[in-house]
Design a protein around this motif. Structure first.
Motif, PDB file in Angstrom:
ATOM      1  N   MET A 163     -11.905 -24.742  -5.137  1.00 53.55           N
ATOM      2  CA  MET A 163     -11.211 -23.549  -4.745  1.00 53.55           C
ATOM      3  C   MET A 163      -9.937 -23.440  -5.561  1.00 53.55           C
ATOM      4  O   MET A 163      -9.302 -24.423  -5.875  1.00 53.55           O
ATOM      5  N   PHE A 164      -9.569 -22.242  -5.918  1.00 54.08           N
ATOM      6  CA  PHE A 164      -8.364 -22.039  -6.712  1.00 54.08           C
ATOM      7  C   PHE A 164      -7.174 -21.777  -5.798  1.00 54.08           C
ATOM      8  O   PHE A 164      -7.316 -21.336  -4.668  1.00 54.08           O
ATOM      9  N   ASP A 165      -6.001 -22.053  -6.306  1.00 52.96           N
ATOM     10  CA  ASP A 165      -4.785 -21.876  -5.525  1.00 52.96           C
ATOM     11  C   ASP A 165      -3.951 -20.762  -6.145  1.00 52.96           C
ATOM     12  O   ASP A 165      -3.522 -20.861  -7.288  1.00 52.96           O
ATOM     13  N   LEU A 166      -3.752 -19.683  -5.411  1.00 48.90           N
ATOM     14  CA  LEU A 166      -2.974 -18.554  -5.902  1.00 48.90           C
ATOM     15  C   LEU A 166      -1.491 -18.782  -5.641  1.00 48.90           C
ATOM     16  O   LEU A 166      -1.122 -19.410  -4.646  1.00 48.90           O
ATOM     17  N   PRO A 167      -0.631 -18.280  -6.527  1.00 50.49           N
ATOM     18  CA  PRO A 167       0.805 -18.376  -6.248  1.00 50.49           C
ATOM     19  C   PRO A 167       1.185 -17.477  -5.080  1.00 50.49           C
ATOM     20  O   PRO A 167       0.506 -16.500  -4.774  1.00 50.49           O
ATOM     21  N   ARG A 168       2.274 -17.799  -4.429  1.00 52.08           N
ATOM     22  CA  ARG A 168       2.719 -17.009  -3.275  1.00 52.08           C
ATOM     23  C   ARG A 168       3.245 -15.640  -3.702  1.00 52.08           C
ATOM     24  O   ARG A 168       3.211 -14.701  -2.942  1.00 52.08           O
ATOM     25  N   GLU A 169       3.789 -15.545  -4.920  1.00 54.03           N
ATOM     26  CA  GLU A 169       4.266 -14.272  -5.433  1.00 54.03           C
ATOM     27  C   GLU A 169       3.765 -14.072  -6.848  1.00 54.03           C
ATOM     28  O   GLU A 169       3.661 -15.024  -7.615  1.00 54.03           O
ATOM     29  N   LEU A 170       3.446 -12.858  -7.175  1.00 52.88           N
ATOM     30  CA  LEU A 170       3.021 -12.510  -8.522  1.00 52.88           C
ATOM     31  C   LEU A 170       4.097 -11.637  -9.161  1.00 52.88           C
ATOM     32  O   LEU A 170       4.682 -10.781  -8.501  1.00 52.88           O
ATOM     33  N   VAL A 171       4.354 -11.845 -10.443  1.00 54.02           N
ATOM     34  CA  VAL A 171       5.324 -11.034 -11.161  1.00 54.02           C
ATOM     35  C   VAL A 171       4.550 -10.119 -12.103  1.00 54.02           C
ATOM     36  O   VAL A 171       3.823 -10.573 -12.979  1.00 54.02           O
ATOM     37  N   ILE A 172       4.682  -8.813 -11.878  1.00 51.35           N
ATOM     38  CA  ILE A 172       3.990  -7.814 -12.683  1.00 51.35           C
ATOM     39  C   ILE A 172       5.047  -6.920 -13.316  1.00 51.35           C
ATOM     40  O   ILE A 172       5.728  -6.166 -12.610  1.00 51.35           O
ATOM     41  N   HIS A 173       5.205  -7.022 -14.626  1.00 48.52           N
ATOM     42  CA  HIS A 173       6.189  -6.236 -15.371  1.00 48.52           C
ATOM     43  C   HIS A 173       7.599  -6.394 -14.799  1.00 48.52           C
ATOM     44  O   HIS A 173       8.342  -5.422 -14.649  1.00 48.52           O
ATOM     45  N   GLY A 174       7.949  -7.610 -14.431  1.00 52.85           N
ATOM     46  CA  GLY A 174       9.280  -7.883 -13.915  1.00 52.85           C
ATOM     47  C   GLY A 174       9.472  -7.586 -12.450  1.00 52.85           C
ATOM     48  O   GLY A 174      10.556  -7.783 -11.903  1.00 52.85           O
ATOM     49  N   ILE A 175       8.455  -7.108 -11.792  1.00 54.47           N
ATOM     50  CA  ILE A 175       8.543  -6.793 -10.367  1.00 54.47           C
ATOM     51  C   ILE A 175       7.798  -7.872  -9.596  1.00 54.47           C
ATOM     52  O   ILE A 175       6.631  -8.139  -9.861  1.00 54.47           O
ATOM     53  N   SER A 176       8.497  -8.481  -8.660  1.00 53.95           N
ATOM     54  CA  SER A 176       7.907  -9.538  -7.856  1.00 53.95           C
ATOM     55  C   SER A 176       7.155  -8.916  -6.672  1.00 53.95           C
ATOM     56  O   SER A 176       7.718  -8.138  -5.904  1.00 53.95           O
ATOM     57  N   ALA A 177       5.880  -9.234  -6.558  1.00 57.21           N
ATOM     58  CA  ALA A 177       5.057  -8.684  -5.475  1.00 57.21           C
ATOM     59  C   ALA A 177       4.387  -9.830  -4.729  1.00 57.21           C
ATOM     60  O   ALA A 177       3.871 -10.759  -5.348  1.00 57.21           O
ATOM     61  N   PRO A 178       4.388  -9.775  -3.400  1.00 52.32           N
ATOM     62  CA  PRO A 178       3.683 -10.803  -2.648  1.00 52.32           C
ATOM     63  C   PRO A 178       2.180 -10.741  -2.926  1.00 52.32           C
ATOM     64  O   PRO A 178       1.617  -9.656  -3.109  1.00 52.32           O
ATOM     65  N   THR A 179       1.559 -11.882  -2.969  1.00 53.11           N
ATOM     66  CA  THR A 179       0.134 -11.942  -3.247  1.00 53.11           C
ATOM     67  C   THR A 179      -0.667 -11.216  -2.166  1.00 53.11           C
ATOM     68  O   THR A 179      -1.679 -10.588  -2.455  1.00 53.11           O
ATOM     69  N   LEU A 180      -0.171 -11.274  -0.935  1.00 54.03           N
ATOM     70  CA  LEU A 180      -0.890 -10.614   0.153  1.00 54.03           C
ATOM     71  C   LEU A 180      -0.968  -9.102  -0.032  1.00 54.03           C
ATOM     72  O   LEU A 180      -1.935  -8.479   0.398  1.00 54.03           O
ATOM     73  N   SER A 181       0.027  -8.500  -0.669  1.00 53.24           N
ATOM     74  CA  SER A 181      -0.048  -7.051  -0.877  1.00 53.24           C
ATOM     75  C   SER A 181      -1.162  -6.696  -1.862  1.00 53.24           C
ATOM     76  O   SER A 181      -1.843  -5.679  -1.699  1.00 53.24           O
ATOM     77  N   LEU A 182      -1.365  -7.533  -2.866  1.00 50.16           N
ATOM     78  CA  LEU A 182      -2.472  -7.282  -3.793  1.00 50.16           C
ATOM     79  C   LEU A 182      -3.821  -7.533  -3.125  1.00 50.16           C
ATOM     80  O   LEU A 182      -4.779  -6.803  -3.361  1.00 50.16           O
ATOM     81  N   LEU A 183      -3.884  -8.550  -2.264  1.00 51.05           N
ATOM     82  CA  LEU A 183      -5.115  -8.802  -1.530  1.00 51.05           C
ATOM     83  C   LEU A 183      -5.389  -7.685  -0.518  1.00 51.05           C
ATOM     84  O   LEU A 183      -6.541  -7.362  -0.240  1.00 51.05           O
ATOM     85  N   PHE A 184      -4.324  -7.088   0.011  1.00 52.89           N
ATOM     86  CA  PHE A 184      -4.456  -5.944   0.903  1.00 52.89           C
ATOM     87  C   PHE A 184      -5.119  -4.778   0.177  1.00 52.89           C
ATOM     88  O   PHE A 184      -6.018  -4.126   0.710  1.00 52.89           O
ATOM     89  N   LEU A 185      -4.678  -4.526  -1.042  1.00 51.69           N
ATOM     90  CA  LEU A 185      -5.275  -3.443  -1.834  1.00 51.69           C
ATOM     91  C   LEU A 185      -6.730  -3.743  -2.180  1.00 51.69           C
ATOM     92  O   LEU A 185      -7.575  -2.843  -2.174  1.00 51.69           O
ATOM     93  N   LEU A 186      -7.029  -5.010  -2.476  1.00 54.18           N
ATOM     94  CA  LEU A 186      -8.412  -5.398  -2.757  1.00 54.18           C
ATOM     95  C   LEU A 186      -9.291  -5.204  -1.516  1.00 54.18           C
ATOM     96  O   LEU A 186     -10.400  -4.674  -1.613  1.00 54.18           O
ATOM     97  N   ALA A 187      -8.789  -5.609  -0.363  1.00 50.84           N
ATOM     98  CA  ALA A 187      -9.547  -5.430   0.879  1.00 50.84           C
ATOM     99  C   ALA A 187      -9.736  -3.951   1.192  1.00 50.84           C
ATOM    100  O   ALA A 187     -10.799  -3.543   1.674  1.00 50.84           O
ATOM    101  N   ALA A 188      -8.724  -3.145   0.921  1.00 52.16           N
ATOM    102  CA  ALA A 188      -8.844  -1.698   1.159  1.00 52.16           C
ATOM    103  C   ALA A 188      -9.908  -1.089   0.252  1.00 52.16           C
ATOM    104  O   ALA A 188     -10.693  -0.243   0.696  1.00 52.16           O
ATOM    105  N   ALA A 189      -9.950  -1.524  -1.003  1.00 50.79           N
ATOM    106  CA  ALA A 189     -10.967  -1.004  -1.921  1.00 50.79           C
ATOM    107  C   ALA A 189     -12.364  -1.433  -1.487  1.00 50.79           C
ATOM    108  O   ALA A 189     -13.309  -0.630  -1.520  1.00 50.79           O
TER     109      ALA A 189
END
Length: 69
Positions: free
Chosen positions: A1-27
C-alpha cells in the motif's frame, strides 16, 4: 500500500489530501449515479436522495481510510 502525504502542494498552494480525495469521490459518485439512472435502478430504491448521499459517504470513506490507517 502506498502512503500519501497529509498535504499536497499544487502551484504553491497547500491543499489537504482529503479535499482532493473528496473531489475524486464526488466524480466517482457522479459516474455511478449516471449509470444507475441510465439502467433505471432508482425505480427500485425507496429514497433516491438518501441513497445518493450514502453512496458518496461510502465511496469517500473507502478512498480516504487507507490514508489515515
Amino acid at each position: 500500500m502506498f502512503d500519501l502525504p497529509r498535504e499536497l502542494v499544487i502551484h504553491g498552494i497547500s491543499a489537504p489530501t482529503l479535499s482532493l480525495l473528496f473531489l475524486l469521490a464526488a466524480a466517482l459518485c457522479w459516474g455511478l449515479d449516471f449509470l444507475l439512472a441510465a439502467v433505471d435502478a432508482y425505480r427500485f430504491i425507496w429514497h433516491p436522495a438518501l441513497f445518493r448521499v450514502s453512496l458518496f459517504v461510502c465511496l469517500f470513506c473507502a478512498i480516504s481510510l487507507p490514508l489515515y490507517r
